[in-house]
Motif scaffolding. Sequence first.
Motif, short mmCIF file in Angstrom:
data_model
loop_
_atom_site.label_atom_id
_atom_site.label_comp_id
_atom_site.label_asym_id
_atom_site.label_seq_id
_atom_site.Cartn_x
_atom_site.Cartn_y
_atom_site.Cartn_z
N LEU A 38 0.86 -1.18 0.00
CA LEU A 38 0.00 0.00 0.00
C LEU A 38 0.89 1.23 0.00
O LEU A 38 1.98 1.21 0.57
CB LEU A 38 -0.90 0.04 1.24
CG LEU A 38 -2.02 -1.00 1.36
CD1 LEU A 38 -2.73 -0.82 2.70
CD2 LEU A 38 -3.01 -0.86 0.21
N ARG A 39 0.43 2.30 -0.62
CA ARG A 39 1.19 3.55 -0.64
C ARG A 39 0.63 4.49 0.43
O ARG A 39 -0.58 4.75 0.45
CB ARG A 39 1.11 4.21 -2.01
CG ARG A 39 2.00 5.44 -2.17
CD ARG A 39 1.88 6.04 -3.56
NE ARG A 39 2.68 7.23 -3.72
CZ ARG A 39 3.95 7.24 -4.13
NH1 ARG A 39 4.53 6.09 -4.43
NH2 ARG A 39 4.63 8.36 -4.24
N ARG A 46 11.70 4.35 6.76
CA ARG A 46 12.90 3.79 6.15
C ARG A 46 12.98 2.32 6.56
O ARG A 46 12.87 1.99 7.74
CB ARG A 46 14.15 4.54 6.58
CG ARG A 46 14.16 6.00 6.16
CD ARG A 46 15.51 6.66 6.41
NE ARG A 46 16.51 6.19 5.47
CZ ARG A 46 16.67 6.69 4.24
NH1 ARG A 46 15.86 7.65 3.80
NH2 ARG A 46 17.61 6.22 3.44
N ILE A 47 13.17 1.46 5.59
CA ILE A 47 13.29 0.03 5.81
C ILE A 47 14.67 -0.39 5.33
O ILE A 47 15.02 -0.19 4.16
CB ILE A 47 12.22 -0.76 5.03
CG1 ILE A 47 10.82 -0.18 5.27
CG2 ILE A 47 12.29 -2.24 5.38
CD1 ILE A 47 10.34 -0.32 6.69
N ALA A 48 15.49 -0.95 6.22
CA ALA A 48 16.87 -1.34 5.89
C ALA A 48 17.63 -0.19 5.25
O ALA A 48 18.42 -0.38 4.33
CB ALA A 48 16.86 -2.56 4.97
N GLY A 49 17.36 1.03 5.71
CA GLY A 49 18.05 2.22 5.22
C GLY A 49 17.46 2.84 3.98
O GLY A 49 17.96 3.87 3.51
N HIS A 50 16.39 2.27 3.42
CA HIS A 50 15.82 2.76 2.17
C HIS A 50 14.49 3.48 2.44
O HIS A 50 13.68 3.02 3.25
CB HIS A 50 15.57 1.61 1.20
CG HIS A 50 16.78 0.78 0.91
ND1 HIS A 50 17.86 1.29 0.22
CD2 HIS A 50 17.10 -0.50 1.23
CE1 HIS A 50 18.80 0.34 0.11
NE2 HIS A 50 18.35 -0.74 0.73
N LEU A 52 10.84 4.38 2.05
CA LEU A 52 9.73 3.50 1.69
C LEU A 52 9.08 3.88 0.37
O LEU A 52 8.70 3.00 -0.41
CB LEU A 52 8.67 3.52 2.81
CG LEU A 52 7.46 2.62 2.63
CD1 LEU A 52 7.88 1.16 2.63
CD2 LEU A 52 6.44 2.88 3.73
N VAL A 53 8.97 5.16 0.07
CA VAL A 53 8.28 5.62 -1.15
C VAL A 53 9.26 5.83 -2.29
O VAL A 53 9.10 5.29 -3.38
CB VAL A 53 7.48 6.91 -0.87
CG1 VAL A 53 6.88 7.45 -2.17
CG2 VAL A 53 6.38 6.64 0.16
N ARG A 54 10.34 6.59 -2.04
CA ARG A 54 11.27 6.94 -3.12
C ARG A 54 12.12 5.75 -3.56
O ARG A 54 12.58 5.70 -4.70
CB ARG A 54 12.18 8.09 -2.69
CG ARG A 54 11.44 9.41 -2.46
CD ARG A 54 12.42 10.58 -2.43
NE ARG A 54 13.49 10.36 -1.44
CZ ARG A 54 13.42 10.73 -0.18
NH1 ARG A 54 12.31 11.30 0.28
NH2 ARG A 54 14.43 10.51 0.65
N ALA A 58 14.14 -0.91 -3.84
CA ALA A 58 15.23 -1.33 -2.95
C ALA A 58 14.66 -1.92 -1.66
O ALA A 58 15.23 -2.88 -1.11
CB ALA A 58 16.13 -0.14 -2.64
N VAL A 59 13.56 -1.36 -1.18
CA VAL A 59 12.90 -1.92 0.00
C VAL A 59 12.47 -3.35 -0.27
O VAL A 59 12.73 -4.27 0.53
CB VAL A 59 11.69 -1.06 0.42
CG1 VAL A 59 10.85 -1.79 1.47
CG2 VAL A 59 12.13 0.29 0.96
N ARG A 60 11.85 -3.57 -1.43
CA ARG A 60 11.37 -4.92 -1.76
C ARG A 60 12.52 -5.91 -1.88
O ARG A 60 12.35 -7.09 -1.55
CB ARG A 60 10.54 -4.88 -3.04
CG ARG A 60 9.16 -4.24 -2.85
CD ARG A 60 8.29 -4.45 -4.07
NE ARG A 60 8.65 -3.57 -5.17
CZ ARG A 60 8.17 -2.35 -5.36
NH1 ARG A 60 7.29 -1.84 -4.51
NH2 ARG A 60 8.55 -1.64 -6.41
#
Length: 296
Positions: A38-39, A46-50, A52-54, A58-60
Amino acid sequence: MHAVRGLDLAVAQGTVCGVLGPNGAGKTTAVRLLTTLLRPDAGSARIAGHDLVREAAAVRRSIGVTGQYASVDGDLTGRENLQLFARLHRVRAPGRRADELLDRFGLTEAAGRAASTYSGGMRRRLDLAASLIRRPEVLFLDEPTTGLDPASRNVIWEVVRELTADGTTVLLTTQYLEEADRLADDIALVDHGRVAHSGSPEQFKSLIGTHVEVVVADTSVMSKAAGVLDQLTGGEPSFDHERSAVGAVTRDSTLTLPRLVRELDAAGVPLLDASLRPPTLDEVFLRLTDHKELAV
C-alpha cells in the motif's frame, strides 16, 4: 477514516518487534504499508536504510514477507514452489537453496509431494521458507502461527530465533501473547492505528505489578488476611470464597514470599498456600486495551 495514523515505530537490527493489538487496530495495514503493498498518504519510513516511497524497489529487495495466509501453489511440489521463488528472485543455484530451506523447515521428506497435500502447519512452514529465499535483512511476519499446532509453532519460533541471531530484523504481528513474550525483544501495542504503548515484555508487565495470593486454612480469617495484604501491597484485595483465597497486586519489588508468610503468621492467619507471580502478557494486554489511562 484512517486505518493507520501517527504510527511511530523503530526496530533495532537483529531484534524482534512484536506488534500487538485488538482486531481492527491497524496491524495488517501497517505491514502492508511497510512492505510497499500500500502507498501511504503521508508520513515517512525507512526500511533497511531505504526510503519507503522513493526507494520502494530497494525496500522490496531487502525484505521478506509472510502474510496471514499461505501463498504457495498447491499444484506444485514443495521443492518446485521454492525453486520457482528462487528463480523469480534470480537466486544462484535455486535447487540448492530450495533444498537448504526444505531441510531447515523439516520438509525434506515431503519435498516431492504437491503442496495441496500438506497439512496447515507444513504449508505455513513452506510459505515462511519462500520468504527467506533471498536471506532478507528485514522479515515481516503477519500472524504466522495462527491456527498451527504447538509442534509447528515451535519450529517457526526456532527459525525466528536463528534468523535474529544471524542479524535479521523481524517485525511480528501476533494474536498470541505467549508468542510475543517468548520471541519479542520489544513490543508495540497498536490501537486505532497508532502505537499506544511500547517497551520490552518486562516493561509491559511492570505496568501491572506482582500478583500476590494466599489461601487460608480457615475462611473466618479471610478478612484478616485481606488486611495484611492491603498493608503490604497497597492494592485493593480481592476474594475467592470458593478457594478460600485472597489476592492483591503490588508494584513493590521488595516484597518477598518469606516476608509475606511472616506477616500473615504474626497476624494469626493460618495458611494453606501463598504465592507471588508476575503478570502474564494476556493480563497486561487486557488491562491496556480496557483501561486507556494506562496507555501513553
